[in-house]
Design a protein around this motif. Structure first.
Motif, PDB file in Angstrom:
ATOM      1  N   ASN A 102     -21.457  24.886 -63.684  1.00 35.12           N
ATOM      2  CA  ASN A 102     -20.583  25.214 -62.547  1.00 35.12           C
ATOM      3  C   ASN A 102     -21.118  24.668 -61.232  1.00 35.12           C
ATOM      4  O   ASN A 102     -20.765  25.140 -60.164  1.00 35.12           O
ATOM      5  CB  ASN A 102     -20.405  26.734 -62.424  1.00 35.12           C
ATOM      6  N   ASP A 103     -21.964  23.677 -61.308  1.00 32.27           N
ATOM      7  CA  ASP A 103     -22.631  23.159 -60.126  1.00 32.27           C
ATOM      8  C   ASP A 103     -21.915  21.936 -59.555  1.00 32.27           C
ATOM      9  O   ASP A 103     -20.940  21.446 -60.112  1.00 32.27           O
ATOM     10  CB  ASP A 103     -24.079  22.797 -60.485  1.00 32.27           C
ATOM     11  N   TYR A 159     -28.905  25.708 -72.904  1.00 30.29           N
ATOM     12  CA  TYR A 159     -27.671  25.805 -73.677  1.00 30.29           C
ATOM     13  C   TYR A 159     -27.146  27.231 -73.763  1.00 30.29           C
ATOM     14  O   TYR A 159     -25.934  27.444 -73.665  1.00 30.29           O
ATOM     15  CB  TYR A 159     -27.873  25.233 -75.083  1.00 30.29           C
ATOM     16  N   LEU A 160     -28.009  28.207 -73.930  1.00 26.62           N
ATOM     17  CA  LEU A 160     -27.550  29.582 -74.056  1.00 26.62           C
ATOM     18  C   LEU A 160     -26.908  30.065 -72.765  1.00 26.62           C
ATOM     19  O   LEU A 160     -25.803  30.610 -72.779  1.00 26.62           O
ATOM     20  CB  LEU A 160     -28.703  30.500 -74.471  1.00 26.62           C
ATOM     21  N   ASP A 161     -27.613  29.869 -71.639  1.00 31.68           N
ATOM     22  CA  ASP A 161     -27.050  30.286 -70.348  1.00 31.68           C
ATOM     23  C   ASP A 161     -25.762  29.527 -70.034  1.00 31.68           C
ATOM     24  O   ASP A 161     -24.790  30.107 -69.544  1.00 31.68           O
ATOM     25  CB  ASP A 161     -28.054  30.059 -69.214  1.00 31.68           C
ATOM     26  N   THR A 162     -25.772  28.225 -70.313  1.00 27.12           N
ATOM     27  CA  THR A 162     -24.585  27.411 -70.004  1.00 27.12           C
ATOM     28  C   THR A 162     -23.399  27.829 -70.857  1.00 27.12           C
ATOM     29  O   THR A 162     -22.279  27.942 -70.354  1.00 27.12           O
ATOM     30  CB  THR A 162     -24.902  25.914 -70.178  1.00 27.12           C
ATOM     31  N   PHE A 163     -23.627  28.078 -72.145  1.00 25.39           N
ATOM     32  CA  PHE A 163     -22.523  28.535 -72.988  1.00 25.39           C
ATOM     33  C   PHE A 163     -21.984  29.880 -72.498  1.00 25.39           C
ATOM     34  O   PHE A 163     -20.773  30.067 -72.397  1.00 25.39           O
ATOM     35  CB  PHE A 163     -22.937  28.624 -74.459  1.00 25.39           C
ATOM     36  N   ASN A 164     -22.871  30.814 -72.177  1.00 24.29           N
ATOM     37  CA  ASN A 164     -22.414  32.110 -71.641  1.00 24.29           C
ATOM     38  C   ASN A 164     -21.596  31.922 -70.375  1.00 24.29           C
ATOM     39  O   ASN A 164     -20.570  32.566 -70.187  1.00 24.29           O
ATOM     40  CB  ASN A 164     -23.610  33.025 -71.356  1.00 24.29           C
ATOM     41  N   LEU A 165     -22.042  31.035 -69.511  1.00 27.60           N
ATOM     42  CA  LEU A 165     -21.374  30.809 -68.237  1.00 27.60           C
ATOM     43  C   LEU A 165     -20.012  30.129 -68.406  1.00 27.60           C
ATOM     44  O   LEU A 165     -19.056  30.442 -67.701  1.00 27.60           O
ATOM     45  CB  LEU A 165     -22.270  29.954 -67.340  1.00 27.60           C
TER      46      LEU A 165
END
Length: 188
Positions: A102-103, A159-165
Motif C-alpha cells: 500500500n506504499d 509475504y505474511l504481512d503483505t498478504f494480510n494487508l
C-alpha cells in the motif's frame, strides 16, 4: 480455509489462513524448478496441518509477471482445482502490485536480458500501466517518481504481512477462463 500461492518469481510462497489467522506458511527461495515441487509442497503443507485440498475454499494467487513457467504453475494448479470444483473461490493480484503493498512504490522485477517488469503504485493504484523497461528507462522513471520507494525482486517483501494487508484487494474471478497469466511483452 484460504491458501495464498505465489510461484511467479523464483520463490514458492504458500500461506494458509483460517478465520483471519495465518496458521502456517512456507517460503522457499531460489525455486527454479518450481514446477517440480509446487504440488508436492502444497500437499505437504496441508498434510502437516491435517488438511486436504478439499478443505481450501479460497485461493489467492499472484498471476505474473514473472518467470514464464513460474507464472503458470500456481495458476494451472488452481485452474485445475476450479475445473473440478467450481464452488471454490479464486482471487488474483499481479506480482508488481503485491510487491508494492500500500506504499508509494516503483515496483521492479527482473525480466532477464537487461529488462525489467515495472509498475508504479500509490496505495495500490497503478499510476502507469505495467510494462517492460530497459535500465535506461528505469532510471528515467526513478527521476519522474523521485519521492517513491523502489522495491525490486521481492527482496524486502514480508509475504505474511503483505498478504494480510492486501487480502481484500485481490480480485475475485468468476470464470475459469479468467484465471490467466499476466504476461507483459516488449516488442521494441
Amino acid at each position: 480455509m484460504k491458501l495464498f500461492i505465489d510461484t511467479c518469481n523464483w520463490k514458492l510462497v504458500l500461506i494458509l489462513k483460517k478465520d483471519d489467522q495465518i496458521i502456517d506458511s512456507l517460503i522457499l527461495p531460489d525455486t527454479k524448478k518450481v514446477s517440480d515441487i509446487a504440488l508436492s509442497t502444497i500437499t505437504m503443507l496441508l498434510s502437516k496441518n491435517n488438511l486436504k485440498i478439499n478443505d481450501i475454499e479460497e485461493f489467492y494467487l499472484t498471476n505474473g509477471p514473472g518467470s514464464y513457467t513460474g507464472v503458470r504453475v500456481g495458476l494451472t494448479i488452481v485452474k485445475t482445482l476450479k475445473t473440478l470444483n467450481n464452488e471454490i473461490k479464486v482471487y488474483l493480484m499481479n506480482s508488481l502490485a503485491f510487491q508494492a503493498s500500500n506504499d508509494k512504490i516503483i515496483s521492479v522485477l527482473d525480466a532477464r536480458g537487461n529488462k525489467y517488469y515495472l509498475g508504479v503504485y500509490e496505495n495500490q493504484k497503478p499510476l502507469i500501466k505495467e510494462t517492460v523497461v530497459s535500465l535506461e528507462e528505469l532510471e528515467d522513471i526513478k527521476k519522474t517518481y523521485n519521492d517513491f520507494i523502489i522495491k525490486k525482486d521481492n527482496e524486502s517483501v514480508d509475504y505474511l504481512d503483505t498478504f494480510n494487508l492486501l487480502e481484500d484487494k485481490f480480485i475475485l474471478v468468476n470464470e475459469i477462463e479468467e484465471i490467466s497469466p499476466l504476461y507483459i511483452k516488449n516488442f521494441i
